[in-house]
Design an enzyme around this catalytic site. Structure first.
Site, short mmCIF file in Angstrom:
data_model
loop_
_atom_site.label_atom_id
_atom_site.label_comp_id
_atom_site.label_asym_id
_atom_site.label_seq_id
_atom_site.Cartn_x
_atom_site.Cartn_y
_atom_site.Cartn_z
N ARG A 41 -46.22 -18.40 75.07
CA ARG A 41 -45.49 -19.09 73.91
C ARG A 41 -45.18 -21.26 74.23
O ARG A 41 -44.86 -21.41 73.53
CB ARG A 41 -44.21 -18.44 73.45
CG ARG A 41 -44.53 -17.32 72.61
CD ARG A 41 -43.65 -16.76 71.94
NE ARG A 41 -43.93 -15.66 70.91
CZ ARG A 41 -43.63 -14.55 71.68
NH1 ARG A 41 -42.64 -14.40 72.82
NH2 ARG A 41 -43.39 -13.37 71.33
N LYS A 87 -54.31 -33.15 71.55
CA LYS A 87 -55.08 -31.83 71.11
C LYS A 87 -55.72 -31.08 72.74
O LYS A 87 -56.33 -31.67 73.64
CB LYS A 87 -56.57 -32.35 71.19
CG LYS A 87 -56.12 -32.72 69.24
CD LYS A 87 -57.16 -33.84 68.07
CE LYS A 87 -58.27 -32.56 67.84
NZ LYS A 87 -59.61 -33.42 67.64
N GLU A 129 -66.97 -42.91 73.75
CA GLU A 129 -65.74 -42.26 73.77
C GLU A 129 -65.23 -43.69 73.44
O GLU A 129 -64.86 -44.63 72.67
CB GLU A 129 -64.39 -42.15 74.27
CG GLU A 129 -65.24 -40.49 74.67
CD GLU A 129 -65.02 -39.55 73.16
OE1 GLU A 129 -65.29 -39.98 72.08
OE2 GLU A 129 -65.77 -38.81 73.24
N LYS A 188 -57.03 -45.28 70.47
CA LYS A 188 -56.65 -44.23 70.23
C LYS A 188 -54.78 -43.84 69.40
O LYS A 188 -54.64 -42.85 69.21
CB LYS A 188 -56.71 -43.32 71.57
CG LYS A 188 -56.42 -41.87 71.69
CD LYS A 188 -57.22 -41.20 70.60
CE LYS A 188 -57.59 -39.40 71.07
NZ LYS A 188 -57.91 -38.71 71.83
N GLU A 243 -53.70 -34.71 62.91
CA GLU A 243 -55.43 -35.40 61.84
C GLU A 243 -55.53 -34.32 60.92
O GLU A 243 -56.29 -33.38 60.33
CB GLU A 243 -56.26 -34.13 62.60
CG GLU A 243 -57.72 -34.52 62.93
CD GLU A 243 -59.15 -34.57 63.63
OE1 GLU A 243 -59.95 -33.24 63.40
OE2 GLU A 243 -57.95 -33.99 64.90
N ARG A 276 -56.59 -39.54 61.29
CA ARG A 276 -57.29 -39.11 62.94
C ARG A 276 -58.69 -38.64 62.91
O ARG A 276 -59.27 -38.52 63.86
CB ARG A 276 -56.16 -38.07 63.39
CG ARG A 276 -57.20 -37.71 64.60
CD ARG A 276 -55.43 -37.01 65.59
NE ARG A 276 -56.36 -36.24 67.03
CZ ARG A 276 -55.23 -36.33 67.69
NH1 ARG A 276 -53.51 -36.10 67.44
NH2 ARG A 276 -55.24 -36.37 69.37
N ASN A 281 -63.15 -38.36 66.02
CA ASN A 281 -64.65 -37.67 65.70
C ASN A 281 -65.87 -38.11 65.13
O ASN A 281 -66.85 -37.50 65.51
CB ASN A 281 -64.40 -36.83 64.57
CG ASN A 281 -62.79 -35.26 65.20
OD1 ASN A 281 -62.98 -35.17 66.37
ND2 ASN A 281 -62.46 -35.13 64.67
N HIS A 316 -69.24 -37.10 66.70
CA HIS A 316 -68.36 -35.38 67.28
C HIS A 316 -69.41 -34.36 66.70
O HIS A 316 -69.52 -33.08 67.88
CB HIS A 316 -68.02 -35.55 67.53
CG HIS A 316 -66.28 -36.87 68.39
ND1 HIS A 316 -66.95 -37.73 69.34
CD2 HIS A 316 -65.91 -36.05 70.09
CE1 HIS A 316 -66.74 -37.78 69.76
NE2 HIS A 316 -65.97 -37.29 70.38
N HIS A 367 -71.24 -31.81 69.60
CA HIS A 367 -71.09 -30.78 69.57
C HIS A 367 -71.77 -30.01 68.65
O HIS A 367 -71.84 -28.80 69.72
CB HIS A 367 -69.89 -30.20 68.60
CG HIS A 367 -68.50 -31.42 69.64
ND1 HIS A 367 -67.11 -31.14 69.10
CD2 HIS A 367 -68.33 -32.13 70.08
CE1 HIS A 367 -66.45 -32.06 69.39
NE2 HIS A 367 -67.16 -32.11 70.40
N HIS A 397 -71.40 -34.73 77.64
CA HIS A 397 -70.08 -34.80 76.59
C HIS A 397 -70.72 -36.11 76.01
O HIS A 397 -70.60 -36.78 74.66
CB HIS A 397 -68.77 -34.94 76.63
CG HIS A 397 -68.27 -35.50 75.11
ND1 HIS A 397 -67.56 -34.54 73.70
CD2 HIS A 397 -66.88 -35.99 75.01
CE1 HIS A 397 -67.71 -34.89 72.98
NE2 HIS A 397 -66.20 -35.66 73.90
#
Length: 364
Positions: free
Chosen positions: A123, A145, A187, A229, A239, A243, A247, A250, A254, A267
């Site tokens: 957990r 993330k 990025e 960032k 997000e 935030r 993306n 992306h 993606h 990437h």
């Protein structure tokens, strides 16, 4: 480098944590001694190539701890539930428990995988990100993330699991292959596009210095980019708003990575092509001029990043975008540049407009 020369940026969040810039690998152990909660057992998760380069230096400061190494094969496809299960089996074999600390030593794939493992093992256990690539140092190690992939899409299974700290040693960039540098540059340029026009100017004027890996210029690049960032994540950790701007490129990138089964496009290359597609879409919506689109394309090309791709089906890529995590109520949520240095979250993009943007970046 002495600790007086390190830089420290604080990520302000529900549980704030420091990003140390210019912090030597050898001194991570001293930092662990300073933590209020005692550390006894450490799991270092990394690739063999990275361990060959840096394990000896990192272990110099960890002699007081019980340390086990978990080696993961390289590649985006390793961000899987199967690999997560194998890590769990190995961790239990080494006696890991709720007090164990995970050290993610590597780039974005390791940071995501090791971070997600730390978020779900018993957990949730403690995590320190030790990014060794440009992409990880300026972007993926910051913000908490973590995720693994699913056949339907990239990073579909994930969590927010902030690290205890981000430990950035600039010297790890010296051995980085240029294709890995490109991943980080994509990025970093994205950060400039969404929030820092001066950083965009920096990338335009420092092409030669960045390409020859001038240490002072690289230090400035990593510091300025990671600061963008940190600033955005501190405003919106989960997000829910601003935030989402991170993306940019992306949703397109993606989709491309997933469609190509994470082979043939990195990437950073996917993000670069995605930024150009988003810029064309923004131009169609009157958010950015064609001159600015061309300026973005030229900057990416200066660093060897692709702005087009061949042999792809725009309709198939559009279908891939249906699984994007940002979508809401069946609507595609896209990030579009608004000039250079600003961006907006767009919730009204038509499929026909997105297809047109794909056509701009798909060559025959």
């Amino acid at each position: 480098m002495s600790s007086a020369e390190w830089q420290k940026i604080e990520v302000l969040a529900d549980r704030s944590y420091p990003v140390y810039l210019g912090a030597p690998l050898e001194e991570l152990g001293d930092y662990l001694h300073s933590l209020p909660e005692k550390v006894e057992h450490i799991l270092i998760i990394s690739h063999q190539t990275v361990l060959d380069l840096y394990a000896k230096r990192l272990m110099k400061g960890l002699e007081d701890y019980r340390v086990n190494l978990l080696v993961v094969p390289a590649g985006e496809t390793e961000k899987s539930l199967e690999r997560l299960s194998q890590l769990t089996t190995a961790a239990l074999r080494y006696g890991a428990d709720r007090k164990t600390l995970v050290v993610a030593l590597g780039g974005g794939v390791i940071g995501d995988l090791a971070g997600f493992f730390a978020s779900v093992f018993m957990r949730g256990i403690r995590l320190i990100q030790v990014p060794t690539t440009l992409l990880a140092q300026v972007d993926s190690s910051i913000g908490g993330k973590v995720a693994v992939n699913h056949p339907a899409g990239k990073n579909i299974l994930g969590a927010f699991h902030p690290p205890q700290a981000v430990w950035t040693d600039f010297t790890t960039l010296e051995s980085l292959p240029w294709i890995e540098v490109e991943n980080g540059l994509a990025e970093s340029i994205k950060h400039a596009l969404i929030a820092d026009s001066d950083l965009f100017d920096f990338f335009e004027t420092q092409v030669d210095g960045i390409k020859r890996r001038d240490p002072s210029i690289w230090r400035m690049m990593v510091t300025r980019s990671s600061s963008v960032k940190v600033r955005i994540v501190s405003q919106d950790e989960r997000e829910q708003g601003i935030r989402g701007l991170l993306n940019l490129g992306h949703s397109f990138g993606h989709a491309l990575e997933t469609q190509m089964n994470y082979r043939g496009v990195t990437h950073g290359q996917g993000v670069s092509i995605g930024i150009v597609a988003a810029a064309h879409l923004a131009n169609a919506k009157g958010l950015i001029t064609l001159d600015e689109v061309e300026k973005i394309e030229q900057l990416l090309q200066h660093y060897g990043l692709p702005t087009t791709i061949s042999g792809q089906d725009p309709q198939a890529l559009l279908q891939r975008m249906q699984a994007d995590k940002k979508n809401q109520g069946g609507r595609k949520i896209l990030i579009l540049p608004q000039g250079i240095g600003n961006a907006v979250i767009s919730k009204d993009c038509l499929d026909s407009e997105i297809l047109a943007a794909w056509h701009h970046v798909i060559s025959d």
